[in-house]
Motif scaffolding. Structure first.
Motif, PDB file in Angstrom:
ATOM      1  N   ALA A   1       0.826  -1.209   0.000  1.00  0.00           N
ATOM      2  CA  ALA A   1       0.000   0.000   0.000  1.00  0.00           C
ATOM      3  C   ALA A   1       0.860   1.259   0.000  1.00  0.00           C
ATOM      4  CB  ALA A   1      -0.942  -0.015   1.208  1.00  0.00           C
ATOM      5  N   GLU A   2       1.874   1.251   0.826  1.00  0.00           N
ATOM      6  CA  GLU A   2       2.768   2.407   0.884  1.00  0.00           C
ATOM      7  C   GLU A   2       3.508   2.590  -0.446  1.00  0.00           C
ATOM      8  OE1 GLU A   2       6.662   3.968   3.354  1.00  0.00           O
ATOM      9  OE2 GLU A   2       5.329   2.533   4.325  1.00  0.00           O
ATOM     10  N   ASP A   3       3.991   1.486  -1.018  1.00  0.00           N
ATOM     11  CA  ASP A   3       4.741   1.558  -2.274  1.00  0.00           C
ATOM     12  C   ASP A   3       3.915   2.118  -3.427  1.00  0.00           C
ATOM     13  OD1 ASP A   3       6.947   0.508  -0.997  1.00  0.00           O
ATOM     14  OD2 ASP A   3       6.765  -1.504  -1.899  1.00  0.00           O
ATOM     15  N   ILE A   4       2.612   1.795  -3.452  1.00  0.00           N
ATOM     16  CA  ILE A   4       1.782   2.246  -4.568  1.00  0.00           C
ATOM     17  C   ILE A   4       0.935   3.471  -4.216  1.00  0.00           C
ATOM     18  CG2 ILE A   4       1.764  -0.013  -5.689  1.00  0.00           C
ATOM     19  CD1 ILE A   4      -1.022  -0.496  -4.566  1.00  0.00           C
ATOM     20  N   GLY A   5       1.078   3.956  -2.986  1.00  0.00           N
ATOM     21  CA  GLY A   5       0.404   5.190  -2.597  1.00  0.00           C
ATOM     22  C   GLY A   5      -1.074   5.054  -2.293  1.00  0.00           C
ATOM     23  N   LEU A   6      -1.486   3.871  -1.838  1.00  0.00           N
ATOM     24  CA  LEU A   6      -2.889   3.646  -1.470  1.00  0.00           C
ATOM     25  C   LEU A   6      -2.977   3.263  -0.004  1.00  0.00           C
ATOM     26  CD1 LEU A   6      -4.053   1.529  -4.554  1.00  0.00           C
ATOM     27  CD2 LEU A   6      -4.521   3.951  -4.111  1.00  0.00           C
ATOM     28  N   SER A   7      -4.183   3.366   0.552  1.00  0.00           N
ATOM     29  CA  SER A   7      -4.375   2.935   1.934  1.00  0.00           C
ATOM     30  C   SER A   7      -4.414   1.406   1.993  1.00  0.00           C
ATOM     31  CB  SER A   7      -5.674   3.501   2.501  1.00  0.00           C
ATOM     32  OG  SER A   7      -6.787   2.893   1.875  1.00  0.00           O
TER      33      SER A   7
END
Length: 110
Positions: free
Chosen positions: A9-15
Motif C-alpha cells: 500500500a505504501e509503495d503504490i500510494g494507497l491505503s
C-alpha cells in the motif's frame, strides 16, 4: 496483519484498506470471469453475491436496452436478491445491500 500489505500500500500510494478491498474483489472473480469494459466497481458490488453461478450470471445480464451493467444497475441487482435462508436477514441483507465487500474505511461487511 502481514507486513506485505502495508508495504505494498505504501509503495503504490494507497491505503491498506483500499488494497484489502481490491484483493477481496479480485478473489471473488477468477481471471476468466472478469469482464472487459465493466468497471472494477461493478465487479466489487456484484462480488458480494455469495453463489458463484449467480454472481457470474449477474455480470453477463445487463438491463434491457443496455450493453453492460453500470454501478447503479449492479446495486439494483444486489438489492433484489433474496436474503440467505437460516441467517439473520436484518444483519445479512443490510450488510450485503449496503456494503459490497470491505469498506474503504477498513470496516469489513463480514
Amino acid at each position: 496483519m502481514d507486513v506485505s500489505l502495508p508495504r505494498l500500500a505504501e509503495d503504490i500510494g494507497l491505503s491498506v484498506s483500499t488494497v484489502k478491498q481490491a484483493r477481496w474483489t479480485a478473489s471473488r472473480w477468477s481471471t476468466d470471469q472478469r469482464r472487459k469494459g465493466v468497471s472494477f466497481t461493478v465487479h466489487r458490488v456484484l462480488a458480494s453475491i455469495e453463489d458463484d453461478a449467480e454472481r457470474f450470471a449477474a455480470i453477463d445480464q445487463p438491463p434491457e436496452g443496455k450493453t453492460r451493467c453500470t454501478v447503479d444497475d449492479a446495486q439494483r441487482v444486489n438489492q433484489s436478491l433474496p436474503c440467505p435462508q437460516g441467517q439473520n436477514p436484518s444483519v445479512i441483507c443490510w450488510t450485503r445491500r449496503f456494503t459490497a465487500g470491505p469498506s474503504p474505511r477498513g470496516r469489513s461487511a463480514k
